[in-house]
Design an enzyme around this catalytic site. Structure first.
Site, short mmCIF file in Angstrom:
data_model
loop_
_atom_site.label_atom_id
_atom_site.label_comp_id
_atom_site.label_asym_id
_atom_site.label_seq_id
_atom_site.Cartn_x
_atom_site.Cartn_y
_atom_site.Cartn_z
N ASP A 169 60.83 -55.93 22.01
CA ASP A 169 61.05 -56.82 23.16
C ASP A 169 62.09 -57.89 22.86
OD1 ASP A 169 59.20 -55.34 24.37
OD2 ASP A 169 57.63 -56.89 24.47
N CYS A 203 15.30 -65.68 29.01
CA CYS A 203 14.67 -66.41 27.91
C CYS A 203 14.37 -67.86 28.25
CB CYS A 203 15.54 -66.34 26.65
SG CYS A 203 17.03 -67.33 26.75
N GLU A 223 64.64 -57.84 20.93
CA GLU A 223 66.01 -57.31 20.97
C GLU A 223 66.48 -57.15 22.41
OE1 GLU A 223 68.08 -56.53 18.33
OE2 GLU A 223 66.54 -57.70 17.30
N TYR A 224 65.57 -56.64 23.22
CA TYR A 224 65.88 -56.45 24.63
C TYR A 224 66.23 -57.80 25.27
CZ TYR A 224 65.13 -55.31 29.57
OH TYR A 224 65.27 -55.15 30.92
N ASP A 225 65.39 -58.80 24.98
CA ASP A 225 65.62 -60.12 25.56
C ASP A 225 66.99 -60.67 25.17
OD1 ASP A 225 63.16 -59.91 26.64
OD2 ASP A 225 62.15 -61.21 25.19
N SER A 251 54.39 -39.41 59.62
CA SER A 251 53.13 -39.39 58.87
C SER A 251 52.69 -37.93 58.77
CB SER A 251 52.09 -40.24 59.57
OG SER A 251 51.80 -39.69 60.82
N CYS A 297 17.84 -65.06 22.72
CA CYS A 297 17.66 -64.46 24.05
C CYS A 297 17.60 -62.94 23.90
CB CYS A 297 18.83 -64.86 24.95
SG CYS A 297 18.76 -64.07 26.57
N LYS A 338 48.18 -37.80 46.79
CA LYS A 338 48.43 -38.73 47.89
C LYS A 338 48.17 -40.14 47.36
CE LYS A 338 47.77 -39.56 52.77
NZ LYS A 338 47.54 -41.00 52.70
#
Ligand code: IVH
Length: 682
Positions: A34, A414, A36-38, A83, A435, A119
């Site tokens: 990430d 409890c 490097e991408y940035d 549709s 409990c 769908k």
């Protein structure tokens, strides 16, 4: 004026970023870290800031660049958006009646070839590409005229702003914008934790996001897209079958769902319907049915339309994932960490393929926000493998004697105090392992499949063991013997023996499973794996301070604090020691006996020819920092470093979603790790 070099650099950056986006968002296989991408992204932003004339409409920087709109402009569709007819019948009869109608109209007895698809349950969108560049996106509207939602569509990262190798002058692509179940759940969890409104279902999430006037807000809600057809096309002759059209769209870089099949005849349609029904819950997104389309475009033309529906396609629906029912009561469930969850007791209702009589209401605030009263008619949603939930009420049907819900101030199990900390949405029982409810849940979690995997230790048995005072703590589990178990009601000698066998078997585990099984708050399966990989040894995790824990990928301050708090409790340390004394064990990572290095627990695979380093050199450097270098790629591989002519290992990495880096990324990591190590030892 931008100079030649800036122009070339910007064009190259745009191309590279689009390519990485394609790997990340369409193919689901990230190719660079990430960070490097940035860096690339920022470089492009800077270039465009200095030379605004370099800013093209298909630049990746333009995904969220719009301003807040007053409204959406109308868009007249060049080709109407139709549709399709819906079948709700059983698998067989729905498929057979469609096939019979098609054959009848075509006056043939020959088997017809169909393309079967899912769908998708989202929002229909028309994407208009001119000479390969996305110029407009519109909703379906009434089919003739939709709304211009281009700005918001641009924020969807899997929709290419620029098509690959597409020569069409005009290409309109039709498909569905949807929100994945994961993104939907994450968004709602985040909202819920902050006491903010949640989305009712992914479809409303998608529709609401697309209709946001502020593109910055849409960008915060991750959406996805699947292409399923064409609108206006000029300057390109589409292939002769629908399936080949989908293949072509895929080759242009558009996301097309892989869950599709070309089949012949009605029985094959019914089989597809059934096959998809069986995996509906496991799909990463909601569907409300499957779609059958006559595959040949020539036959489609011959079949034509009735009113506004094509005769060559049909949607074959599944049972709805939302239903109305009556809320009879609200009970409180106490979870492993003491969290009190209000649970709706419902008049049983068939939803999402099963009968549901309990559904979660999450927390007090959410009940208030949705204005749920006992006695109300409520909307229940059950989709995927998440637990059913109440998503809303029908106020018009509220009876006169409906009553609001009040959170108890004492634990119903409890009797301990219930607290709700400031800024927290959840109420908690303060009883801890005193409990019985928390104790039972802790045991069930410990025994669960992804934790210690103790076969045969279900909730009925745990109830008995806790209620009869046989088990007080996790280690007590490993003190059970056949005689004690066989003496329990409904427990035969044979099952007692099986359980003791399963207990014994479960002791041989892995460090990450053991960690996960302890039930430390905020330490899920993934975090447990990250911790095990990073530290290699349990002692190292138990002794780690906040700073050290923060070095682990994805561990933030909240998680780190929770781990420190857990092991600071003498009682928890005692549990761990006892479990180990009773035989819980796992393989320690190699080479970590006395020193934890920056890459300890990470496994790399090197493949292909790297531009500057030999593979042996890279291997030596990685190993010196504690990493393991393996010869083959598996799910456990942390990263594959690929150079020129990388072959099957690279394919395998993509298949398994293992991150793939180039040499530059590796050098960056080596450099960072090396300086970390120096800082740590210096
Ligand atoms: S084809 C002329 N294929 O279902 C055929 N539609 O009424 C046009 N939908 O809201 C539609 N998945 O957005 C087609 N694989 C799919 C679909 C699909 C979902 C939606 C579509 C529209 C409705 C069709």
């Amino acid at each position: 004026m931008a100079n030649q070099e800036a122009m070339r650099r910007a064009a190259r950056l745009r191309r590279e970023i689009a390519e990485y986006d394609d790997w990340y968002y369409v193919k689901d296989a990230p190719r660079i870290p990430d960070a490097e991408y940035d860096k690339l992204f920022r470089e492009l932003q800077d270039l465009e800031a200095n030379y605004p004339e370099l800013r093209t409409p298909d630049s990746p920087t333009q995904r969220v660049a719009g301003r807040v709109l007053d409204g959406f402009a109308p868009v007249r569709h060049a080709v109407p958006m139709l549709s399709i007819r819906t079948e709700t019948d059983t698998a067989a009869s729905g498929a057979f009646s469609f096939d019979a109608r098609v054959k009848n109209t075509l006056e043939t007895v020959d088997e017809i070839e169909y393309n079967c698809e899912l769908k998708f349950d989202g929002l229909a969108i028309n994407l208009r590409y001119e000479r390969g560049v996305l110029v407009q996106a519109a909703t379906r509207g009434d089919g003739e005229t939709g709304e211009d939602v281009t700005q918001n569509i641009r924020t969807i990262r899997c929709i290419p702003l620029h098509l690959k190798d597409c020569k069409a002058e005009i290409l309109e692509v039709r498909g569905e914008v949807y929100m994945s179940r994961r993104d939907f759940n994450r968004y709602n969890e985040k909202q819920r934790a902050q006491g903010l409104p949640t989305l009712v279902n992914p479809r409303n999430g998608a529709a609401g996001t697309i209709r946001q006037l502020d593109p910055k807000l849409s960008a915060q809600r991750p959406l996805s897209f699947f292409a399923y057809g064409l609108g206006e096309v000029r300057g390109w002759e589409p292939p002769a079958t629908h399936s080949a059209i989908l293949d072509a769209l895929q080759s242009f870089g558009l996301p097309v769902c892989d869950e599709r099949a070309v089949v012949r005849g009605a029985q094959a349609l019914a089989d597809f319907h059934q096959r998809v029904a069986a995996k509906r819950d496991a799909l990463p997104f909601d569907i409300d049915g499957v779609v059958y389309k006559v595959n040949s475009r020539a036959l489609q033309k011959q079949l034509g339309f009735v009113s506004r529906e094509p005769r060559w396609a049909v949607a074959h629906k599944y049972p709805a994932e939302e239903q109305l029912t009556v809320l009879r009561d609200i009970e409180i469930q106490v979870g492993r960490t003491g969290k009190l969850t209000p649970v709706a007791k419902l008049v049983p209702v068939f939803v999402g393929g099963t009968t549901v009589s309990n559904a979660t209401l999450h927390n007090e605030d959410e009940i208030r926000r949705k204005d749920v009263h006992i006695g109300d008619t409520v909307i229940v949603r059950r989709a995927g493998d998440v637990i059913p939930e109440v998503v809303g009420v029908v106020l018009a049907r509220r009876p006169a004697d409906a009553r609001p819900f009040v959170m108890p101030t004492a634990c119903p199990v409890c009797g301990s105090h219930v607290v709700r900390e400031e800024g927290e949405a959840d109420a908690r029982c303060t009883g801890g392992l005193y409990c019985p409810a928390q104790r039972k849940q802790a045991l069930l979690h410990f025994a669960s499949r992804r934790a210690m995997d103790i076969e045969g230790l279900g909730d009925k048995l745990v109830d008995q063991l806790v209620d009869e005072g046989i088990i007080h703590s996790l280690p007590d589990l490993y003190r059970l013997d056949v005689a004690t178990l066989a003496a329990l009601e409904r427990m035969a000698e044979k099952s007692a023996q099986n359980l003791v066998g399963a207990l014994e078997k479960s002791k041989h585990t892995t460090l990450n499973r053991f960690l996960f099984a302890l039930g430390i708050r905020h330490v899920g399966e993934t975090t447990a794996k990250d911790l095990a990989r990073h530290f290699g040894k349990l002692e190292a995790i138990m002794d780690a301070g906040i700073e050290q824990l923060l070095q682990v990928p994805d561990v933030g301050p909240v998680v780190a604090q929770s781990i420190v708090d857990f092991f600071a409790e003498a009682h928890n340390k005692e549990v761990v020691n006892e479990l180990r004394k009773l035989g819980a064990r796992w393989e320690e990572h190699e080479g970590t006996a006395d020193q934890v290095l920056p890459l300890t627990g990470k496994t790399f695979v090197l493949t292909g020819t790297l531009p500057t380093m030999s593979r042996d050199e890279a291997k030596a450097k990685l190993e010196a920092l504690g990493a393991k270098v393996a010869g083959s790629v598996s799910k456990k591989t942390s990263c594959v470093v690929a150079g020129a002519e990388a072959g099957s290992k690279l394919d395998r990495a993509r298949e398994l979603n293992v991150p793939v880096w180039d040499e530059a990324a590796l050098l960056g990591l080596l450099h960072d790790s090396e300086s970390n190590r120096k800082n740590a030892s210096g």
